[in-house]
Design a protein around this motif. Structure first.
Motif, PDB file in Angstrom:
ATOM      1  N   ALA A 141       0.834  -1.198   0.000  1.00  9.37           N
ATOM      2  CA  ALA A 141       0.000   0.000   0.000  1.00  9.37           C
ATOM      3  C   ALA A 141       0.874   1.255   0.000  1.00  9.37           C
ATOM      4  CB  ALA A 141      -0.923   0.008   1.209  1.00  9.37           C
ATOM      5  N   LYS A 142       1.933   1.236   0.793  1.00  5.31           N
ATOM      6  CA  LYS A 142       2.835   2.394   0.822  1.00  5.31           C
ATOM      7  C   LYS A 142       3.494   2.586  -0.532  1.00  5.31           C
ATOM      8  CE  LYS A 142       4.240   2.733   5.640  1.00  5.31           C
ATOM      9  NZ  LYS A 142       4.924   1.709   6.464  1.00  5.31           N
ATOM     10  N   LEU A 143       3.901   1.464  -1.113  1.00  4.77           N
ATOM     11  CA  LEU A 143       4.551   1.533  -2.422  1.00  4.77           C
ATOM     12  C   LEU A 143       3.598   2.160  -3.439  1.00  4.77           C
ATOM     13  CD1 LEU A 143       6.985   0.835  -4.177  1.00  4.77           C
ATOM     14  CD2 LEU A 143       5.905  -1.369  -4.652  1.00  4.77           C
ATOM     15  N   ALA A 144       2.337   1.722  -3.403  1.00  8.27           N
ATOM     16  CA  ALA A 144       1.350   2.270  -4.336  1.00  8.27           C
ATOM     17  C   ALA A 144       1.281   3.785  -4.202  1.00  8.27           C
ATOM     18  CB  ALA A 144      -0.009   1.644  -4.078  1.00  8.27           C
ATOM     19  N   GLN A 145       1.275   4.257  -2.959  1.00 10.01           N
ATOM     20  CA  GLN A 145       1.191   5.706  -2.770  1.00 10.01           C
ATOM     21  C   GLN A 145       2.435   6.424  -3.308  1.00 10.01           C
ATOM     22  OE1 GLN A 145       0.225   5.036   1.235  1.00 10.01           O
ATOM     23  NE2 GLN A 145      -1.805   5.962   1.081  1.00 10.01           N
ATOM     24  N   GLU A 146       3.590   5.809  -3.116  1.00 12.06           N
ATOM     25  CA  GLU A 146       4.822   6.419  -3.650  1.00 12.06           C
ATOM     26  C   GLU A 146       4.804   6.429  -5.173  1.00 12.06           C
ATOM     27  OE1 GLU A 146       7.247   8.069  -2.111  1.00 12.06           O
ATOM     28  OE2 GLU A 146       6.149   7.782  -0.224  1.00 12.06           O
ATOM     29  N   GLU A 183     -16.369 -11.317  -3.493  1.00  9.62           N
ATOM     30  CA  GLU A 183     -15.987 -11.108  -2.097  1.00  9.62           C
ATOM     31  C   GLU A 183     -14.495 -10.826  -1.964  1.00  9.62           C
ATOM     32  OE1 GLU A 183     -19.453 -13.875  -0.098  1.00  9.62           O
ATOM     33  OE2 GLU A 183     -17.359 -14.522   0.083  1.00  9.62           O
ATOM     34  N   ILE A 184     -13.693 -11.636  -2.667  1.00 13.70           N
ATOM     35  CA  ILE A 184     -12.231 -11.444  -2.596  1.00 13.70           C
ATOM     36  C   ILE A 184     -11.860 -10.060  -3.129  1.00 13.70           C
ATOM     37  CG2 ILE A 184      -9.977 -12.291  -3.373  1.00 13.70           C
ATOM     38  CD1 ILE A 184     -11.265 -15.070  -3.656  1.00 13.70           C
ATOM     39  N   ARG A 185     -12.481  -9.707  -4.236  1.00  9.20           N
ATOM     40  CA  ARG A 185     -12.204  -8.407  -4.874  1.00  9.20           C
ATOM     41  C   ARG A 185     -12.526  -7.259  -3.906  1.00  9.20           C
ATOM     42  NH1 ARG A 185     -15.344  -9.261  -9.308  1.00  9.20           N
ATOM     43  NH2 ARG A 185     -13.868 -10.475 -10.519  1.00  9.20           N
ATOM     44  N   GLU A 186     -13.712  -7.328  -3.324  1.00  9.08           N
ATOM     45  CA  GLU A 186     -14.109  -6.245  -2.425  1.00  9.08           C
ATOM     46  C   GLU A 186     -13.216  -6.169  -1.194  1.00  9.08           C
ATOM     47  OE1 GLU A 186     -18.307  -6.778  -1.783  1.00  9.08           O
ATOM     48  OE2 GLU A 186     -18.682  -6.084  -3.840  1.00  9.08           O
ATOM     49  N   ASN A 187     -12.872  -7.343  -0.711  1.00  8.87           N
ATOM     50  CA  ASN A 187     -11.974  -7.431   0.429  1.00  8.87           C
ATOM     51  C   ASN A 187     -10.634  -6.722   0.164  1.00  8.87           C
ATOM     52  OD1 ASN A 187     -10.513  -8.608   2.675  1.00  8.87           O
ATOM     53  ND2 ASN A 187     -12.308  -9.970   2.761  1.00  8.87           N
ATOM     54  N   CYS A 188     -10.072  -6.974  -1.014  1.00  8.97           N
ATOM     55  CA  CYS A 188      -8.797  -6.352  -1.384  1.00  8.97           C
ATOM     56  C   CYS A 188      -8.952  -4.838  -1.471  1.00  8.97           C
ATOM     57  CB  CYS A 188      -8.344  -6.823  -2.762  1.00  8.97           C
ATOM     58  SG  CYS A 188      -7.719  -8.478  -2.781  1.00  8.97           S
ATOM     59  N   ILE A 189     -10.007  -4.416  -2.155  1.00  8.60           N
ATOM     60  CA  ILE A 189     -10.206  -2.986  -2.371  1.00  8.60           C
ATOM     61  C   ILE A 189     -10.373  -2.265  -1.032  1.00  8.60           C
ATOM     62  CG2 ILE A 189     -11.777  -1.261  -3.384  1.00  8.60           C
ATOM     63  CD1 ILE A 189     -12.245  -3.239  -5.680  1.00  8.60           C
ATOM     64  N   GLN A 190     -11.194  -2.873  -0.152  1.00  7.85           N
ATOM     65  CA  GLN A 190     -11.400  -2.237   1.151  1.00  7.85           C
ATOM     66  C   GLN A 190     -10.099  -2.145   1.936  1.00  7.85           C
ATOM     67  OE1 GLN A 190     -14.544  -4.458   2.954  1.00  7.85           O
ATOM     68  NE2 GLN A 190     -16.115  -3.514   1.649  1.00  7.85           N
ATOM     69  N   GLY A 191      -9.336  -3.248   1.896  1.00 10.22           N
ATOM     70  CA  GLY A 191      -8.050  -3.276   2.602  1.00 10.22           C
ATOM     71  C   GLY A 191      -7.135  -2.152   2.140  1.00 10.22           C
ATOM     72  N   LEU A 192      -7.093  -1.952   0.838  1.00  7.80           N
ATOM     73  CA  LEU A 192      -6.226  -0.911   0.287  1.00  7.80           C
ATOM     74  C   LEU A 192      -6.742   0.476   0.640  1.00  7.80           C
ATOM     75  CD1 LEU A 192      -5.508  -2.578  -3.122  1.00  7.80           C
ATOM     76  CD2 LEU A 192      -3.751  -1.686  -1.590  1.00  7.80           C
ATOM     77  N   GLU A 193      -8.060   0.633   0.545  1.00 12.38           N
ATOM     78  CA  GLU A 193      -8.625   1.950   0.867  1.00 12.38           C
ATOM     79  C   GLU A 193      -8.355   2.307   2.326  1.00 12.38           C
ATOM     80  OE1 GLU A 193     -12.608   1.571  -0.679  1.00 12.38           O
ATOM     81  OE2 GLU A 193     -12.032   2.618  -2.529  1.00 12.38           O
ATOM     82  N   GLN A 195      -5.859   1.552   3.915  1.00  9.51           N
ATOM     83  CA  GLN A 195      -4.467   1.974   4.034  1.00  9.51           C
ATOM     84  C   GLN A 195      -4.163   3.217   3.197  1.00  9.51           C
ATOM     85  OE1 GLN A 195      -1.501  -1.175   4.593  1.00  9.51           O
ATOM     86  NE2 GLN A 195      -3.032  -2.588   3.755  1.00  9.51           N
ATOM     87  N   GLY A 196      -5.227   3.866   2.745  1.00 10.80           N
ATOM     88  CA  GLY A 196      -5.043   5.161   2.104  1.00 10.80           C
ATOM     89  C   GLY A 196      -4.884   5.165   0.598  1.00 10.80           C
ATOM     90  N   VAL A 197      -5.084   4.012  -0.066  1.00 10.57           N
ATOM     91  CA  VAL A 197      -5.013   4.007  -1.531  1.00 10.57           C
ATOM     92  C   VAL A 197      -6.427   4.241  -2.070  1.00 10.57           C
ATOM     93  CG1 VAL A 197      -4.316   2.709  -3.573  1.00 10.57           C
ATOM     94  CG2 VAL A 197      -3.180   2.293  -1.385  1.00 10.57           C
ATOM     95  N   ALA A 198      -6.632   5.389  -2.723  1.00 10.17           N
ATOM     96  CA  ALA A 198      -7.974   5.727  -3.197  1.00 10.17           C
ATOM     97  C   ALA A 198      -8.312   4.963  -4.475  1.00 10.17           C
ATOM     98  CB  ALA A 198      -8.065   7.230  -3.455  1.00 10.17           C
ATOM     99  N   SER A 199      -9.555   4.477  -4.560  1.00 17.18           N
ATOM    100  CA  SER A 199     -10.065   3.639  -5.661  1.00 17.18           C
ATOM    101  C   SER A 199      -8.991   2.816  -6.399  1.00 17.18           C
ATOM    102  CB  SER A 199     -10.885   4.458  -6.664  1.00 17.18           C
ATOM    103  OG  SER A 199     -10.362   5.755  -6.824  1.00 17.18           O
ATOM    104  N   PRO A 200      -8.465   1.804  -5.715  1.00 14.12           N
ATOM    105  CA  PRO A 200      -7.432   0.972  -6.333  1.00 14.12           C
ATOM    106  C   PRO A 200      -8.018   0.039  -7.405  1.00 14.12           C
ATOM    107  CG  PRO A 200      -8.042   0.084  -4.187  1.00 14.12           C
ATOM    108  CD  PRO A 200      -8.791   1.380  -4.345  1.00 14.12           C
ATOM    109  N   GLN A 201      -7.233  -0.273  -8.407  1.00 14.94           N
ATOM    110  CA  GLN A 201      -7.669  -1.213  -9.441  1.00 14.94           C
ATOM    111  C   GLN A 201      -7.098  -2.589  -9.102  1.00 14.94           C
ATOM    112  OE1 GLN A 201      -8.106   0.577 -13.429  1.00 14.94           O
ATOM    113  NE2 GLN A 201      -6.289   1.755 -12.898  1.00 14.94           N
TER     114      GLN A 201
END
Ligand SMILES: Nc1nc2c(ncn2[C@@H]2O[C@H](COP(=O)(O)OP(=O)(O)OP(=O)(O)O)[C@@H](O)[C@H]2O)c(=O)[nH]1
Ligand SMILES: [Mg+2]
Length: 377
Positions: A141-146, A183-193, A195-201
């Motif tokens: 998640a941090k890497l994504a933000q960087e 379910e898996i998809r939503e779980n991942c997206i929520q987890g990322l959000e 951690q501060g990653v907005a609308s992750p793909q």
């Protein structure tokens, strides 16, 4: 319009050099210049970074994307003990200008995310694919933000989905694949959000079955978000996993035919006996080889289909691949692929027609090969 002008300018320069070479009766270098030009079209490069924590399936993804099996020669090493420690380039076997970079995970290097990006020389990558096998790590998640900060694109690949589905099948009384995936998809997206990653793909992928789940959608997204001069390029190297990929490849190839035809017409206009024939045949032969490679009809790809389907190579070739009558069987003055004497290929129109109709039938063959290959999986 700009592209076209630039293109004509280039052609003009090529024509000039060809003439110069011919004045000196230097037919070899005229042919060389033509060859070089044809090479240049393909000289764009694409660098894709694949990163993520240890053991998540980065190397396997790198191999699958390049259409090779973990056990094949040239495969990125995979398995429990093969931890990737430094950025390792893996060129595409048939398109060496496309490189997938197998990067060590942020956690493996002990660098914080921003220093990590410097360490792997982020400038050279067109985009990043961040792989995770289970929960996405804080590092990811941090890497994504960087990556966002430096203005690059990134996509999350949630790998080993085949494992999750078989687990779910075993544990759920009323198993519903689509629901489980969602379910898996939503779980991942929520987890990322969180951690501060907005609308992750996020794309759910099994590297052993690229044609299933979200890999086709990942392809479409990467393609859409690339700058246009690289888009066509990416399309041509995508693994042939669905009909729409084959169709897109055909369209990219088709858009180039006129250029090749112009080029051969130029060469044919130069009144030196022998040269136009040599140049035409090398242009057409090169283009046809590109079609075969791009559409998955080259020998290597057919061998794969043959191995997977347990049918003999010649059987595969003849049943699903009628257009190409195998280069080796042809006389040397015939172009491989087409039973057309080289001397017939002189004008713009004939080159144009031949390439268009061949491309058309090759893409039908490519679809047949694909159906054949997917049937058994
Ligand atoms: N079922 C399944 N297994 C996978 C998939 N991708 C990878 N694996 C397996 O997971 C294990 C680790 O895969 P690697 O590709 O080596 O993982 P990696 O991320 O490169 O690992 P390191 O380089 O050690 O960090 C291997 O045994 C793979 O066969 C997948 O999509 N599905
Ligand atoms: Mg690895």
């Amino acid at each position: 319009a700009f592209m076209m002008e630039e293109y004509l300018m280039e052609l003009y320069i090529i024509k000039y050099y060809i003439k110069k070479a011919l004045e000196k009766n230097d037919t070899d270098s005229a042919a060389l210049i033509t060859q070089k030009y044809l090479g240049d079209i393909n000289n764009i490069s694409l660098n894709i970074a694949v990163t993520g924590e240890s053991g998540v399936g980065k190397s396997t993804f790198v191999n699958a994307f390049r259409g090779i099996d973990n056990r094949d020669e040239g495969a990125a090493p995979t398995g429990v003990v093969e931890t990737t420690m430094k950025p390792e380039p893996y060129p595409h076997p048939r398109h060496p200008n496309v490189t997938l970079w197998d990067l060590p995970g942020v956690g493996t290097t002990k660098f914080p995310a921003d220093q990590y990006l410097k360490y792997v020389e982020f400038e050279k990558f067109d985009f990043f694919i961040i792989v995770s096998a289970d929960r996405l790590s804080e590092n990811d998640a941090k890497l994504a933000q960087e990556i966002k900060k430096i203005g690059r694109k990134f996509y999350f690949v949630r790998s080993k989905i085949d494992n999750n589905l078989s687990d779910a099948k075993r544990s759920q009384r009323e198993y519903d694949e689509e629901k489980t995936l969602q379910e898996i998809r939503e779980n991942c997206i929520q987890g990322l959000e969180k951690q501060g990653v907005a609308s992750p793909q996020v794309f759910l992928v099994s590297s052993f079955h690229l044609h299933l789940y979200d890999f086709p959608a990942l392809q479409d997204t990467m393609e859409r978000e690339l700058p246009s001069h690289k888009r066509d390029f990416l399309i041509l190297v995508l693994p042939n996993i669905c009909k729409s990929t084959i169709y897109k490849k055909k369209e990219v190839f088709r858009s180039r035919i006129k250029y090749y035809a112009i080029l051969s017409a130029f060469v044919a206009a130069v009144p030196i006996p022998g040269l136009s024939i040599a140049a035409d045949s090398s242009i057409v032969a090169k283009v046809l080889q590109d079609y075969l490679n791009g559409l998955g009809l080259d020998e290597k790809s057919l061998e794969k289909v043959s191995n997977a389907t347990k049918r003999s190579l010649s059987d595969v070739r003849h049943s699903v691949y009628p257009t190409v009558l195998v280069a080796a069987e042809e006389g040397s003055r015939m172009l491989p692929v087409l039973k057309i004497p080289i001397a017939a290929l002189l004008s713009f129109t004939s080159i144009y027609r031949v390439l268009t109709s061949t491309l058309e039938s090759l893409s039908v063959d490519a679809e047949n090969v694909l159906m054949e290959a997917l049937d058994i999986k």
